[in-house]
Design a protein around this motif. Structure first.
Motif, PDB file in Angstrom:
ATOM      1  N   VAL A 228       0.839  -1.199   0.000  1.00 46.11           N
ATOM      2  CA  VAL A 228       0.000   0.000   0.000  1.00 46.11           C
ATOM      3  C   VAL A 228       0.874   1.248   0.000  1.00 46.11           C
ATOM      4  O   VAL A 228       0.619   2.208  -0.740  1.00 46.11           O
ATOM      5  N   GLN A 229       1.924   1.244   0.820  1.00 50.73           N
ATOM      6  CA  GLN A 229       2.827   2.392   0.847  1.00 50.73           C
ATOM      7  C   GLN A 229       3.495   2.596  -0.507  1.00 50.73           C
ATOM      8  O   GLN A 229       3.629   3.730  -0.990  1.00 50.73           O
ATOM      9  N   TYR A 230       3.915   1.493  -1.127  1.00 46.45           N
ATOM     10  CA  TYR A 230       4.504   1.579  -2.472  1.00 46.45           C
ATOM     11  C   TYR A 230       3.532   2.215  -3.461  1.00 46.45           C
ATOM     12  O   TYR A 230       3.891   3.123  -4.224  1.00 46.45           O
ATOM     13  N   LEU A 231       2.287   1.766  -3.437  1.00 44.05           N
ATOM     14  CA  LEU A 231       1.297   2.276  -4.386  1.00 44.05           C
ATOM     15  C   LEU A 231       0.978   3.747  -4.139  1.00 44.05           C
ATOM     16  O   LEU A 231       0.740   4.506  -5.080  1.00 44.05           O
ATOM     17  N   LEU A 232       0.961   4.171  -2.872  1.00 45.25           N
ATOM     18  CA  LEU A 232       0.710   5.575  -2.576  1.00 45.25           C
ATOM     19  C   LEU A 232       1.830   6.458  -3.115  1.00 45.25           C
ATOM     20  O   LEU A 232       1.580   7.508  -3.723  1.00 45.25           O
ATOM     21  N   ILE A 233       3.079   6.053  -2.884  1.00 41.34           N
ATOM     22  CA  ILE A 233       4.200   6.849  -3.394  1.00 41.34           C
ATOM     23  C   ILE A 233       4.240   6.780  -4.916  1.00 41.34           C
ATOM     24  O   ILE A 233       4.550   7.784  -5.590  1.00 41.34           O
ATOM     25  N   LEU A 234       3.886   5.616  -5.473  1.00 41.82           N
ATOM     26  CA  LEU A 234       3.809   5.500  -6.932  1.00 41.82           C
ATOM     27  C   LEU A 234       2.800   6.491  -7.494  1.00 41.82           C
ATOM     28  O   LEU A 234       3.056   7.176  -8.490  1.00 41.82           O
ATOM     29  N   GLY A 235       1.643   6.582  -6.850  1.00 41.46           N
ATOM     30  CA  GLY A 235       0.637   7.535  -7.307  1.00 41.46           C
ATOM     31  C   GLY A 235       1.141   8.960  -7.239  1.00 41.46           C
ATOM     32  O   GLY A 235       0.901   9.769  -8.143  1.00 41.46           O
ATOM     33  N   GLN A 236       1.847   9.293  -6.146  1.00 38.29           N
ATOM     34  CA  GLN A 236       2.441  10.624  -6.042  1.00 38.29           C
ATOM     35  C   GLN A 236       3.437  10.869  -7.168  1.00 38.29           C
ATOM     36  O   GLN A 236       3.461  11.945  -7.773  1.00 38.29           O
ATOM     37  N   TYR A 237       4.279   9.891  -7.424  1.00 37.29           N
ATOM     38  CA  TYR A 237       5.281  10.040  -8.492  1.00 37.29           C
ATOM     39  C   TYR A 237       4.615  10.256  -9.848  1.00 37.29           C
ATOM     40  O   TYR A 237       5.002  11.141 -10.617  1.00 37.29           O
ATOM     41  N   LEU A 238       3.601   9.466 -10.135  1.00 35.72           N
ATOM     42  CA  LEU A 238       2.939   9.554 -11.436  1.00 35.72           C
ATOM     43  C   LEU A 238       2.220  10.881 -11.620  1.00 35.72           C
ATOM     44  O   LEU A 238       1.977  11.304 -12.750  1.00 35.72           O
ATOM     45  N   GLN A 239       1.873  11.546 -10.517  1.00 37.31           N
ATOM     46  CA  GLN A 239       1.237  12.855 -10.636  1.00 37.31           C
ATOM     47  C   GLN A 239       2.201  13.902 -11.175  1.00 37.31           C
ATOM     48  O   GLN A 239       1.777  14.953 -11.634  1.00 37.31           O
ATOM     49  N   GLY A 240       3.505  13.641 -11.117  1.00 35.92           N
ATOM     50  CA  GLY A 240       4.480  14.558 -11.687  1.00 35.92           C
ATOM     51  C   GLY A 240       4.893  14.179 -13.089  1.00 35.92           C
ATOM     52  O   GLY A 240       5.870  14.707 -13.613  1.00 35.92           O
ATOM     53  N   THR A 241       4.146  13.269 -13.718  1.00 36.16           N
ATOM     54  CA  THR A 241       4.465  12.807 -15.072  1.00 36.16           C
ATOM     55  C   THR A 241       3.241  12.959 -15.958  1.00 36.16           C
ATOM     56  O   THR A 241       2.205  13.457 -15.536  1.00 36.16           O
ATOM     57  N   GLN A 242       3.377  12.504 -17.196  1.00 38.62           N
ATOM     58  CA  GLN A 242       2.219  12.469 -18.073  1.00 38.62           C
ATOM     59  C   GLN A 242       1.623  11.067 -18.099  1.00 38.62           C
ATOM     60  O   GLN A 242       1.278  10.529 -19.143  1.00 38.62           O
ATOM     61  N   LYS A 243       1.489  10.464 -16.944  1.00 38.85           N
ATOM     62  CA  LYS A 243       0.915   9.135 -16.831  1.00 38.85           C
ATOM     63  C   LYS A 243      -0.342   9.228 -15.973  1.00 38.85           C
ATOM     64  O   LYS A 243      -0.462   8.588 -14.941  1.00 38.85           O
ATOM     65  N   SER A 244      -1.290  10.057 -16.404  1.00 40.86           N
ATOM     66  CA  SER A 244      -2.464  10.339 -15.586  1.00 40.86           C
ATOM     67  C   SER A 244      -3.321   9.107 -15.364  1.00 40.86           C
ATOM     68  O   SER A 244      -3.851   8.900 -14.276  1.00 40.86           O
ATOM     69  N   VAL A 245      -3.487   8.288 -16.397  1.00 42.72           N
ATOM     70  CA  VAL A 245      -4.299   7.083 -16.250  1.00 42.72           C
ATOM     71  C   VAL A 245      -3.690   6.170 -15.207  1.00 42.72           C
ATOM     72  O   VAL A 245      -4.379   5.599 -14.360  1.00 42.72           O
ATOM     73  N   GLN A 246      -2.364   6.037 -15.228  1.00 41.56           N
ATOM     74  CA  GLN A 246      -1.694   5.171 -14.269  1.00 41.56           C
ATOM     75  C   GLN A 246      -1.771   5.736 -12.854  1.00 41.56           C
ATOM     76  O   GLN A 246      -1.854   4.989 -11.879  1.00 41.56           O
ATOM     77  N   ALA A 247      -1.716   7.056 -12.714  1.00 44.15           N
ATOM     78  CA  ALA A 247      -1.843   7.662 -11.386  1.00 44.15           C
ATOM     79  C   ALA A 247      -3.178   7.291 -10.770  1.00 44.15           C
ATOM     80  O   ALA A 247      -3.262   6.934  -9.589  1.00 44.15           O
TER      81      ALA A 247
END
Length: 660
Positions: free
Chosen positions: A251-270
């Motif tokens: 869960v912690q990994y996925l939360l940080i992953l979501g944060q990371y993806l918010q700084g990219t052009q990977k909106s669907v993945q976020a």
């Protein structure tokens, strides 16, 4: 630097965790990997098993991960509801069209666009276009990364420290000491038995730390390339397990992953990563007070804070994407974060104020409770249903929301030893900050920007209504409710402008500084979102207020003094993260808005000052005076390409954006 990036990607990197093919030990847990205790391997000696090499994820959408800006045409439909900036920009575009009736709306030929009921276009993920040679380039297989590699020990430790210095403070759900002890144990055991999920968590921590560090020690392009390598490794390590196994670590990994993806052009993945995090959290019972009681105090606190991390990111994505919250407020029953357990490592400041991170997290959670209520009452929970609400009920919801914001600011924050800036920040204010309270200053800055952003969101509904009724010529045709809305709505417009100016001045004065003061801001993508959003609000407010120039001169005068802050916002983005292509495109967009604004409002009653440092205090007297009482949102550019003034925008955003 290019060689360094290639070495990071290379399967024969000199800093491999797994120097040979990972072997399974029958006595080792399934999610652990073993590697021999060697520190180097000669190039070419490693056998390349494709099962242990991850393909580079080059998927991109045309909307950044903050639910921000649309760069190209879309082939699928995606829902971006009322609170999103794509919805807000429709109001602005229609008002522009009404203000310039002689101009015919034109669509840029490279950005065909279509709406699907309440939906707008959203691009399929695809490899980025790279111009005429892209066809040939796409025939070349994507390079592989070794998912068991790590950078040098010095670089790894530096990035871990950077993570906990900034991101780990603002979402404190990882216990810093435990995380670092696990890393040191991994080093002592020479990476012989490493849990796959923990290694993925480490890599996503490295990715977000590299991505969000803007202290100038590395060009943005190289920083983005480096962070992407760590993201690829994390994705290769955990992508499979994220859909099969639920654990607190995951869960912690996925939360940080979501944060990371918010700084990219990977909106669907976020959005997808966030959904997986919530599903795993429910599966583990992180939301349940009863389930959490069975754990030791520290683990119980970590579980609780991880759940609150899910809640906060849920509210953030709901606001920026304009989609319903996945976690209803009625599901949030846990006690507030403990003031007795310190999640951050001890420093001189945390020794003096051991409850700082708990206080900040509590303040953020309480603020986002108000955010949830604003999304519910003012934006129909982002469900996109047609709800008819009369003006009296609408204004009542705004009054109630402002009352709750005032209580949060004037009662809760002082009890936690924190404060927000509700007036424009000057350079002198920043210079007065002392080095002995860096963490407290950061918490206050971040809370100030979040507070003002929420205040804008609360009052924006009135601004949208006024934009929708823009250019109504016959006042005799107005209903009594419409007149009331206009009267009270203009006060809400002033409230929007006051908070927008506060955001822009704060981010401008922080980002124009150097050293530790510059680092007081949160992640660059959030600063980008808040600043860009504030500038859009000022733009819309100026259009509305221009209508009142003759009928209500004081209303126009109050708002017109904010005009220079659109240019200040563009300058702020320039210095926020130089060389970052997402930031640069948003800056250019604001410059184009600034260029078309003056003809729309006909006159320039403001001083010729492009970087106005203060909002005049004599005009800070809206319906809710400030004294009485926080990636860029989606925009569908094709919809408001109006005339030749928008040609540059069409050329700028007509092609897919390549995030390196």
């Amino acid at each position: 630097m290019e060689n360094s990036i290639r070495q990071l990607q290379s399967p024969t990197s000199s800093a491999l965790v797994d120097r040979q093919e990972p072997r399974r030990d029958p006595n080792t847990p399934e999610d652990s990997v073993q590697s021999p205790p060697t520190d180097s391997v000669a190039p070419g000696s490693r056998s390349h098993n494709t099962s242990e090499l991850g393909e580079i994820d080059v998927s991109e959408s045309s909307i950044d991960g903050m639910g921000a800006m649309k760069f190209t045409d879309e082939e699928d439909c995606g829902f971006f509801g009322p609170s999103s900036n794509i919805a807000f920009m429709r109001y602005i575009s229609r008002a522009i069209a009404k203000a310039s009736p002689h101009r015919e709306p034109t669509l840029n030929s490279s950005t065909p666009q279509r709406e699907c009921g309440g939906k707008v276009s959203v691009a399929k993920s695809r490899p980025p276009s790279r111009g005429p040679a892209s066809g040939a380039e796409n025939l070349i297989p994507s390079p592989a990364v070794n998912i068991y590699a790590l950078p040098s020990e010095e670089r790894t430790w530096s990035l871990i420290q950077q993570y906990f210095y900034k991101t780990g403070q603002l979402l404190p759900f990882i216990h810093e000491r435990s995380f670092c002890e696990t890393y040191f144990q991994m080093k002592r055991e020479r990476f012989s038995k490493v849990r796959r999920t923990w290694l993925g968590l480490l890599n996503i921590v490295l990715a977000i730390a590299a991505s969000l560090s803007t202290n100038g020690d590395m060009p943005a392009e190289k920083r983005i390339q480096e962070s992407d390598v760590y993201y690829q490794r994390a994705n290769g390590l955990c992508d499979r397990d994220s859909r099969r196994n639920a654990s607190l670590e995951m869960v912690q990994y996925l939360l940080i992953l979501g944060q990371y993806l918010q700084g990219t052009q990977k909106s669907v993945q976020a959005w997808t990563a966030h959904g997986l995090a919530i599903s795993a959290a429910y599966q583990l019972g992180l939301h349940s007070p009863d389930a959490n009681r069975g754990f030791p105090p520290l683990e119980c606190e970590i579980r609780k804070r991880t759940w609150f991390g899910c809640v906060l990111l849920d509210r953030t994505l709901s606001m920026t994407f304009g989609r319903p919250c996945a976690i209803p407020e009625s599901y949030v029953k846990l006690d507030m974060p403990s003031q007795d357990l310190q999640m951050l490592s001890l420093t001189a400041e945390t020794e003096t104020h051991p409850t700082l991170d708990g206080s900040f997290f509590t303040a953020a959670i309480k603020l986002y409770v108000i955010l949830y209520s604003v999304l519910e009452s003012c934006y129909g929970a982002n469900l996109g249903f047609e709800v008819s609400t009369n003006s009296i009920d609408a204004m009542s919801g705004i009054v109630e929301g402002q009352h709750r914001l005032d209580e949060w600011r004037l009662q809760l924050l002082p009890s936690l030893g924190l404060e927000v800036w509700d007036i424009p920040t000057s350079r002198e204010d920043v210079e007065k900050m002392d080095t002995g309270s860096v963490i407290r200053h950061r918490f206050n800055v971040v809370l100030s920007v979040r507070y003002n952003n929420l205040r804008i969101l609360l009052h924006r509904r009135c601004l949208e209504s006024l934009l929708d009724s823009f250019q109504t010529q016959d006042n005799t045709m107005l209903t009594s409710e419409t007149r009331l809305l206009q009267h009270m709505g203009l006060s809400s417009v002033v409230s929007c402008v006051e908070s927008a100016v506060s955001i822009i001045s704060a981010v401008y004065n922080m980002s124009s500084g150097s050293g530790w003061r510059r680092e007081l801001l949160g992640a660059w993508n959030y600063s980008l979102y808040y600043t860009f959003n504030a500038a859009l609000v000022i733009f819309g407010s100026l259009i509305v207020a221009s209508k009142e120039r003759d009928r209500n001169p004081s209303a126009w005068t109050m708002v017109s003094h904010s005009r220079p802050y659109i240019d200040t916002a563009a300058e702020t983005l320039r210095q926020l993260d130089s060389g970052n292509p997402v930031v640069e495109r948003c800056q250019e967009y604001l410059l184009q808005l600034s260029a078309i604004l003056d003809p729309l409002i006909s006159e320039k009653p403001y001083a010729d000052n492009r970087l106005a440092p203060h909002f005049p205090t004599e005009y800070s007297s809206g319906l809710f005076p400030l004294g009485s009482s926080d990636l860029v949102p989606p925009m569908d550019l094709g919809e408001f390409m109006i005339g030749q003034d928008w040609d540059l925008l069409g050329r700028m955003f007509g092609q897919p954006h390549s995030e390196k």
